[in-house]
Every structure is written in C-alpha cells, then in structure tokens.
Scaffold this motif. Structure first.
Motif, PDB file in Angstrom:
ATOM      1  N   SER A  45       0.686  -1.317   0.178  1.00  0.00           N
ATOM      2  CA  SER A  45      -0.046   0.052  -0.055  1.00  0.00           C
ATOM      3  C   SER A  45       1.045   1.242   0.001  1.00  0.00           C
ATOM      4  CB  SER A  45      -0.954   0.090   1.309  1.00  0.00           C
ATOM      5  OG  SER A  45      -1.586  -1.369   1.355  1.00  0.00           O
ATOM      6  N   PRO A  46       1.143   1.687  -1.124  1.00  0.00           N
ATOM      7  CA  PRO A  46       1.961   2.946  -1.284  1.00  0.00           C
ATOM      8  C   PRO A  46       1.307   4.230  -0.615  1.00  0.00           C
ATOM      9  CG  PRO A  46       2.029   1.748  -3.387  1.00  0.00           C
ATOM     10  CD  PRO A  46       1.058   1.334  -2.371  1.00  0.00           C
ATOM     11  N   ARG A  47       2.467   4.859   0.240  1.00  0.00           N
ATOM     12  CA  ARG A  47       1.779   5.773   0.884  1.00  0.00           C
ATOM     13  C   ARG A  47       1.917   7.385   0.522  1.00  0.00           C
ATOM     14  NH1 ARG A  47       4.433   3.631   6.802  1.00  0.00           N
ATOM     15  NH2 ARG A  47       3.964   1.751   6.651  1.00  0.00           N
ATOM     16  N   ARG A  48       1.089   8.029   0.704  1.00  0.00           N
ATOM     17  CA  ARG A  48       1.179   9.597   0.254  1.00  0.00           C
ATOM     18  C   ARG A  48       2.113  10.200   1.433  1.00  0.00           C
ATOM     19  NH1 ARG A  48      -0.124  11.616  -3.847  1.00  0.00           N
ATOM     20  NH2 ARG A  48      -1.847  10.832  -5.201  1.00  0.00           N
ATOM     21  N   GLN A  65       6.717  17.138  -1.784  1.00  0.00           N
ATOM     22  CA  GLN A  65       5.822  17.324  -3.044  1.00  0.00           C
ATOM     23  C   GLN A  65       6.245  18.080  -4.250  1.00  0.00           C
ATOM     24  OE1 GLN A  65       4.919  17.528   0.005  1.00  0.00           O
ATOM     25  NE2 GLN A  65       3.754  15.728   0.466  1.00  0.00           N
ATOM     26  N   GLN A  68       7.271  16.117  -6.996  1.00  0.00           N
ATOM     27  CA  GLN A  68       6.292  15.294  -7.854  1.00  0.00           C
ATOM     28  C   GLN A  68       6.544  15.405  -9.547  1.00  0.00           C
ATOM     29  OE1 GLN A  68       3.075  15.127  -6.108  1.00  0.00           O
ATOM     30  NE2 GLN A  68       1.560  14.111  -7.547  1.00  0.00           N
ATOM     31  N   ALA A 156       5.295   8.062   8.169  1.00  0.00           N
ATOM     32  CA  ALA A 156       5.188   7.953   6.872  1.00  0.00           C
ATOM     33  C   ALA A 156       6.035   7.072   6.168  1.00  0.00           C
ATOM     34  CB  ALA A 156       4.785   9.224   6.083  1.00  0.00           C
ATOM     35  N   VAL A 178      10.808   7.544  -3.689  1.00  0.00           N
ATOM     36  CA  VAL A 178       9.532   8.038  -3.669  1.00  0.00           C
ATOM     37  C   VAL A 178       9.226   8.250  -5.187  1.00  0.00           C
ATOM     38  CG1 VAL A 178       8.061  10.209  -3.325  1.00  0.00           C
ATOM     39  CG2 VAL A 178       9.692   9.566  -1.597  1.00  0.00           C
ATOM     40  N   ASP A 181       4.485   9.748  -8.683  1.00  0.00           N
ATOM     41  CA  ASP A 181       3.341  10.070  -8.069  1.00  0.00           C
ATOM     42  C   ASP A 181       3.449  10.657  -6.656  1.00  0.00           C
ATOM     43  OD1 ASP A 181       3.932   7.778  -6.933  1.00  0.00           O
ATOM     44  OD2 ASP A 181       2.025   6.752  -7.358  1.00  0.00           O
ATOM     45  N   LYS A 183       4.186   9.016  -4.040  1.00  0.00           N
ATOM     46  CA  LYS A 183       3.981   7.885  -3.200  1.00  0.00           C
ATOM     47  C   LYS A 183       5.401   6.978  -2.815  1.00  0.00           C
ATOM     48  CE  LYS A 183      -0.860   7.295  -4.072  1.00  0.00           C
ATOM     49  NZ  LYS A 183      -1.677   6.256  -4.595  1.00  0.00           N
ATOM     50  N   ALA A 185       7.610   4.281  -2.710  1.00  0.00           N
ATOM     51  CA  ALA A 185       7.337   3.167  -3.730  1.00  0.00           C
ATOM     52  C   ALA A 185       8.358   1.817  -3.388  1.00  0.00           C
ATOM     53  CB  ALA A 185       7.574   3.661  -5.117  1.00  0.00           C
TER      54      ALA A 185
END
Length: 204
Positions: A45-48, A65, A68, A156, A178, A181, A183, A185
């Motif tokens: 479950s990749p996390r934000r 972010q 991104q 996280a 990361v 996207d 998240k 990974a």
C-alpha cells in the motif's frame, strides 16, 4: 498403543496449527523482523507523504511534494552519527555519482532529512553535506522547520528513532524511493547503492 498414537496425532495437529498461524502472521515467512514487515506493508500500500515544510542547508524552504513528477531518494540521518548515518552518506554519494549526470535535478534527486532538528542547525547540515559531496541542489540536506511535523514524517516512512541515553539515537536505516506520483514506492538496503542507482537509471 492407541493412547500413544492419539498423543502423536494430537501433537502433530498442534504443530500443524502452530505452523499455519506462524505462516499467516509472518506473511508466508517473509516478515521475520519489524523492518521486513515494514517494507512488505509499504510495497502493498504505497503511502502519500505529509506536506511538511523542510528547511535545506542554506535556509530555503521546500516540500517533498515539490519533486512530484521526478524520482526522489530519501534517507533519514542525524549529523553527529558516526555509524549508520556515515554509511547512508557514503551510499547517497555513490548513488549521486552513478546515475546519469543529465538526470540529476531534472528527473532524479536526493534528500537527506535529519530527525534531530533541535541540534542539527543549518551549520551542521551544511557540514554534513560538505563531508559527502551534497551540492544543496540535486542532493539536499534538510530538517523539518516545525518540530511537530517530524513525527508524521517519520511515521510515513516507517522510521523508528529511539534515544540511546548517551546523546545519540538508535534508528533503522534504508534508502527510500518516492515515485513520480509522490508516493513511497520502494525501500532498499543501504549496502546496495549501486544496484539502487542501476534501477533508477532504467526508470529514467
């Protein structure tokens, strides 16, 4: 004789049930340690990541972010550490020198985040970066600007930090990727930086 056979059958059943429970509770024998379980959970479950404000070694503010659309390697350190954090610094240096130069900054970047923001001032961050060749642009050494943001950030990434009673910390260490996207990974061992860099090169 019958009693003995029944005892053997009962023992075998207990062993079988115990093995089944152990298999289930360890994700098919893959999660023998908390660190392995952490990595399995993240890949499932990749996390934000929380949008916390970080402060780089030259005082500028940014968020994860902001990266991104690019691949981002993240590790967690404290600058007075001479064991795991030294290994992380060497690993990140090797990664930064191994990925295609034209990709640095444009498609891939690195961030090292201190989990000791009270003692890791900007001078300490800059000295750590200088020791390992972090340029402050493609590879930033940072800390949270607001200490209250540290806990959700560590959670996280699954980072565990415990004071050792001697002014330092016990902590887990890994290279976190990361994705484009934003998240989390992938998590890689710190003793395989070149393999990590090779994977990055194939994704650029």
């Amino acid at each position: 004789m019958k009693l003995s056979q029944r005892s053997l059958a009962a023992t075998a059943l207990v062993i079988l049930l115990g093995s089944a429970v152990f298999w289930w509770s360890t994700d098919g024998l893959t999660a023998f340690t908390a660190e392995t379980a952490r990595r399995v959970d993240i890949l499932r479950s990749p996390r934000r990541l929380p949008a916390v404000i970080l402060e780089v070694q030259d005082g500028r503010a940014f968020r994860l972010q902001d990266y991104q659309g690019r691949l981002l390697a993240v590790d967690f350190i404290y600058t007075r550490c001479t064991t795991l954090c030294r290994s992380l610094g060497i690993a990140f240096k090797q990664i930064s020198e191994s990925v295609p130069p034209q990709a640095l900054g444009r498609d891939f970047a690195l961030v090292s985040i201190s989990f000791d923001p009270e003692r890791d001032d900007l001078t300490s961050l800059k000295a750590y970066g200088h020791a390992y060749g972090a340029d402050g642009a493609h590879w930033r050494i940072a800390r949270v600007r607001n200490a209250a943001d540290l806990k959700p950030l560590l959670e996280a990434f699954g980072i565990v930090v415990i004071p050792d009673g001697l002014g330092g910390f016990e902590h887990n260490a890994a290279i976190h990727l990361v994705g484009r996207d934003g998240k989390l990974a992938q998590i890689s061992d710190i003793d395989q930086p070149l393999a990590f860099a090779q994977r990055i090169a194939t994704w650029l």
